[in-house]
Design a protein around this motif. Structure first.
Motif, mmCIF file in Angstrom:
data_model
loop_
_atom_site.group_PDB
_atom_site.id
_atom_site.type_symbol
_atom_site.label_atom_id
_atom_site.label_comp_id
_atom_site.label_asym_id
_atom_site.label_seq_id
_atom_site.Cartn_x
_atom_site.Cartn_y
_atom_site.Cartn_z
ATOM 1 N N PRO A 77 0.848 -1.202 0.000
ATOM 2 C CA PRO A 77 0.000 0.000 0.000
ATOM 3 C C PRO A 77 0.875 1.241 0.000
ATOM 4 O O PRO A 77 1.951 1.247 0.600
ATOM 5 N N ARG A 78 0.421 2.273 -0.666
ATOM 6 C CA ARG A 78 1.176 3.516 -0.768
ATOM 7 C C ARG A 78 1.615 4.025 0.601
ATOM 8 O O ARG A 78 0.831 3.969 1.550
ATOM 9 N N GLY A 79 2.830 4.442 0.701
ATOM 10 C CA GLY A 79 3.299 5.069 1.947
ATOM 11 C C GLY A 79 3.617 4.079 3.054
ATOM 12 O O GLY A 79 3.983 4.474 4.149
ATOM 13 N N ASN A 80 3.491 2.795 2.779
ATOM 14 C CA ASN A 80 3.863 1.841 3.819
ATOM 15 C C ASN A 80 4.951 0.897 3.316
ATOM 16 O O ASN A 80 4.706 -0.200 2.838
ATOM 17 N N ALA A 81 6.167 1.374 3.433
ATOM 18 C CA ALA A 81 7.302 0.651 2.847
ATOM 19 C C ALA A 81 7.661 -0.603 3.625
ATOM 20 O O ALA A 81 8.467 -1.402 3.184
ATOM 21 N N PHE A 118 9.262 -9.556 -1.799
ATOM 22 C CA PHE A 118 10.393 -8.624 -1.957
ATOM 23 C C PHE A 118 10.230 -7.453 -1.018
ATOM 24 O O PHE A 118 9.234 -6.748 -1.073
ATOM 25 N N PHE A 119 11.224 -7.252 -0.167
ATOM 26 C CA PHE A 119 11.186 -6.077 0.697
ATOM 27 C C PHE A 119 11.872 -4.915 -0.005
ATOM 28 O O PHE A 119 12.900 -5.086 -0.645
ATOM 29 N N ARG A 120 11.305 -3.733 0.155
ATOM 30 C CA ARG A 120 11.885 -2.518 -0.429
ATOM 31 C C ARG A 120 12.277 -2.703 -1.887
ATOM 32 O O ARG A 120 13.357 -2.327 -2.319
ATOM 33 N N ALA A 121 11.385 -3.334 -2.624
ATOM 34 C CA ALA A 121 11.703 -3.613 -4.024
ATOM 35 C C ALA A 121 11.247 -2.462 -4.904
ATOM 36 O O ALA A 121 10.365 -1.695 -4.540
ATOM 37 N N LYS A 122 11.869 -2.375 -6.081
ATOM 38 C CA LYS A 122 11.425 -1.386 -7.054
ATOM 39 C C LYS A 122 10.367 -2.047 -7.939
ATOM 40 O O LYS A 122 10.641 -3.038 -8.616
#
Ligand code: ADP
Ligand code: MG
Length: 701
Positions: A83-87, A106-110
């Protein structure tokens, strides 16, 4: 000259794609070299994989066992971005095959990278570790992702290499792959019959196969690839040692014919009588030096076994015969200590004993050099400085090297290359097992000091968790009040960010609160004179608790120091712990050693500490050390940069060492100058394993 066929392997490592300045630093660190300029392609080729990852298991999503590494071929069903804004929420991509559904996490993925490599409806192959939770299966950060429609594939068997921080496994694998492609065809340097008998592959093939393991078996030290390379490595080592040795032997020794007059004065004045193994060692040495051949003898004796006096008797014999003798120590502290003890022991003889180290400067140095050149300086103690080019001996007949494990074959060659050919006595406190002596020094004669000087009390060793530090400190207060002396060892000079090892300075500050001016501090960053002053104060008893780094490890002798505290004992190797503990138990008082550890002990660390508690027998400890840690560290190769072994392991390949030794004798008996076709091939072998220093000694080198 290096045979040109090896040129591709000796090109700089930085000639491989992708190795710039920054990467270069990492590779230098990985290979244990000063800088990338010292790294050749061959060095990386000898960087062998330590394990394989087997990705051949392809059970289908629903049947992938928890925690195992599998490869899955499946269709990409949908993407679920966070969700947007929840990295903190990972990006999920769902795959489906005939058996079920799996989430790639994937964590912190592009997101756009994932959309590209895992487009919806594409069939992909992914490989990684699976994780079952609540009836759902996932794979966090797959190791490999390949798109089948683009003809991509992934390795089903993958070598795993020892790494260094900052270097990714993928990058390293690719570089090694590129390096291995440079291996040229090589001539055969071993006998056909041995190849048949051992089922050896060719070396060039072995070097390539080393990096293409097909399963676990190819990682095993006993696989034919590794055995071939181990054999080559041993053979190179044995031949180079044999060449050095035959060269040393060829220069006839000057037979030393002592009168025994000075020796008698020394022994008469000693406050003790020699142990029988000391007498036997002295007899061995005198017999060697009296002959035509030059002596090359190793004197092994545990810490405190009394090697120094043996060295003195050897040197005195040379002086009686009109020659000069040197004693080379690994550190300034030790050299000065030797000067003090030897001068004391030789007091009544009138023999001139001098010291020459890196710290000897100016007028003092000029004067000593002059006395060395005209032969007035009879016994000389020092460090490496003894063999600098500016030092010219009038008649050097004996060189004693203390604590040899710190020196390499290199230094020995350096000596001979100066045109000096004295008798050599090498003393080591590390009781090196015979196989290691053979591998490191070649065929050397050995004398052993097996008994400790009379009157020694055993050292009681205890293992104590760091939480009980205060209790220890209070007990030490009592001990110091009773007039005892304590060493307190800390592993590092400076506290580093990533470790919370106690620094000596900080420990010194803390202990000062309890012991006041009775605490002294010594570490490797101090200047020489500062260190001397501290040691002298401790010896005289002005200070009673000496906080130290491992600078005191080797040879320091303060017989009335009876307590040794080693902090973070779990961080030290067995050989080092044994060396350190050997600083106590040297006098007539009972001694103790307190091994402090922090945190939870690894199995290996626990085993080391237990061995320390159970035995003082240096040979047993050395054997255990060999078993627990491998031989490189035992010889201290890490510190000294002595060429160790890349592939060969004495534990695994001891049988091959024996064959290599015989083979080298056989070869050199028939072809001492390496001129036969096999000899020519052997030259290639020596260069390949960087044992080529010895080639200089050949006529047609
Ligand atoms: P290392 O073998 O570790 O170099 P040292 O030569 O420093 O041992 O000797 C350790 C101590 O033992 C010294 O104080 C030395 O004077 C003493 N020592 C040596 N030989 C004997 C002996 N035969 N009897 C009693 N003490 C001895
Ligand atoms: Mg010693």
């Amino acid at each position: 000259m290096r045979p040109s066929l090896l040129d591709p392997l000796f090109a700089s490592l930085s000639s491989l794609p992708g190795i710039g300045a920054k990467m270069g630093e990492l590779y230098a660190r990985l290979l244990g070299r000063e800088s990338i300029e010292d790294c050749r392609i061959i060095d990386l080729i000898f960087h062998a994989p330590s394990a394989v990852i087997d990705r051949r298991k392809q059970p289908g999503i629903a049947y992938a066992p928890q925690g195992s590494i599998v490869t899955v071929t499946a269709r990409v069903d949908r993407h679920q971005p966070p969700p947007r804004g929840n990295a903190n929420v990972p990006y999920r991509v769902f795959l489906q095959d005939d058996t079920g559904e799996m989430a790639l996490v994937f964590f912190r993925a592009k997101g756009n990278w994932l959309e590209k490599s895992l487009p919806i409806d594409e069939t992909v192959m992914v490989s990684g570790k699976v994780d079952w939770f609540n009836g759902r299966v996932s794979m966090v950060h797959p190791d490999h992702v390949a798109r089948l429609s683009e003809g991509q594939s992934l390795p089903l068997i993958e070598p795993v290499y020892p790494l260094t921080a900052g270097l990714s496994p993928k990058v390293l694998r690719k570089t090694i792959e590129a390096a291995a492609e440079r291996v040229p065809d090589l001539p055969e340097w071993i006998d056909e019959s041995l190849i048949k008998q051992q089922r050896f592959p060719q070396t060039a093939d072995a070097l390539k196969q080393l990096h293409h393991p097909e399963d676990e078996k190819d990682i095993d030290p006993q696989c034919s690839t590794r055995r071939r390379l181990a054999y080559d490595e041993f053979l190179a080592g044995q031949i180079s040692l044999a060449l050095v040795r035959s060269r040393l032997r060829k220069v006839p020794g000057v037979p030393v014919r002592p009168t025994g007059l000075l020796a008698k004065k020394v022994t008469d004045a000693l406050p003790f009588s020699l142990t029988s193994s000391q007498s036997a060692a002295i007899a061995d040495i005198l017999a060697d030096m009296a002959g035509e051949d030059r002596m090359l003898r190793l004197l092994q004796g545990d810490v405190g076994s009394g090697k120094t006096v043996v060295a003195l008797m050897a040197m005195i014999a040379v002086v009686e015969a009109g020659g000069q003798a040197v004693l080379m120590a690994p550190t300034e502290i030790l050299a000065r200590q030797h000067l003090a003890t030897l001068s004391q022991m030789a007091r009544g003889t009138g023999v001139e004993i001098n010291i020459l180290t890196g710290r000897t400067k100016g007028r003092e140095r000029d004067e000593i050099l002059e006395r060395i050149a005209d032969g007035k300086a009879q016994i000389l103690i020092g460090t490496h400085a003894l063999f600098q080019d500016s030092v010219n001996y009038q008649n050097l007949q004996l060189a004693v090297v203390d604590e040899q494990h710190r020196f390499g074959v290199h230094q020995r060659l350096r000596l001979t290359s100066k045109g000096l050919s004295p008798h050599m006595l090498v003393m080591t406190a590390t009781p090196i097992p015979r196989t290691l002596v053979l591998a490191a020094f070649g065929d050397m004669d050995v004398s052993k000091l097996t008994e400790k000087p009379a009157g020694r009390k055993p050292i009681q060793t205890v293992i104590v968790p760091g939480e009980r530090l205060e209790e220890i400190v209070h007990r030490l207060q009592t001990a110091v009040a009773e007039g005892r002396k304590v060493y307190w060892i800390c592993p590092l000079v400076e506290e580093t960010e990533e470790s919370n090892l106690m620094s000596v300075e900080e420990r010194h500050a803390v202990l000062s609160q309890f012991f006041g001016k009775q605490v002294a501090l010594i570490h490797g960053r101090m200047s020489g004179p500062e260190k001397d002053a501290v040691m002298a104060g401790f010896k005289r008893g002005e200070t009673r608790l000496l906080v130290a780094t491992t600078v005191i490890e080797v040879g320091v002798d303060v017989p009335d120091a009876t307590i040794m505290v080693i902090e973070h004992a779990e961080r030290f190797g067995l050989a080092q712990l044994h060396q350190l503990r050997g600083r106590v138990g040297r006098g007539s008082e009972a001694s103790s050693c307190i091994l402090l550890y922090s945190g939870k002990l690894s199995q290996n660390a626990e085993a080391r500490l237990k061995i320390m508690r159970e035995t003082e027998d240096g040979f047993l400890i050395a054997e255990e050390d060999l078993r627990l840690r491998g031989e490189g560290e035992l010889l201290g190769t890490k510190q000294s940069g002595t060429p160790g072994f890349a592939i060969a392991s004495l534990e695994a390949h001891g049988d091959l060492l024996e064959i290599a030794r015989k083979d080298s004798h056989y070869l050199l008996d028939r072809d001492p100058e390496l001129q036969s076709p096999r000899g020519e091939a052997i030259r290639v072998l020596l260069y390949l394993f960087r044992r080529d220093e010895a080639i200089r000694f050949l006529k047609a080198g």
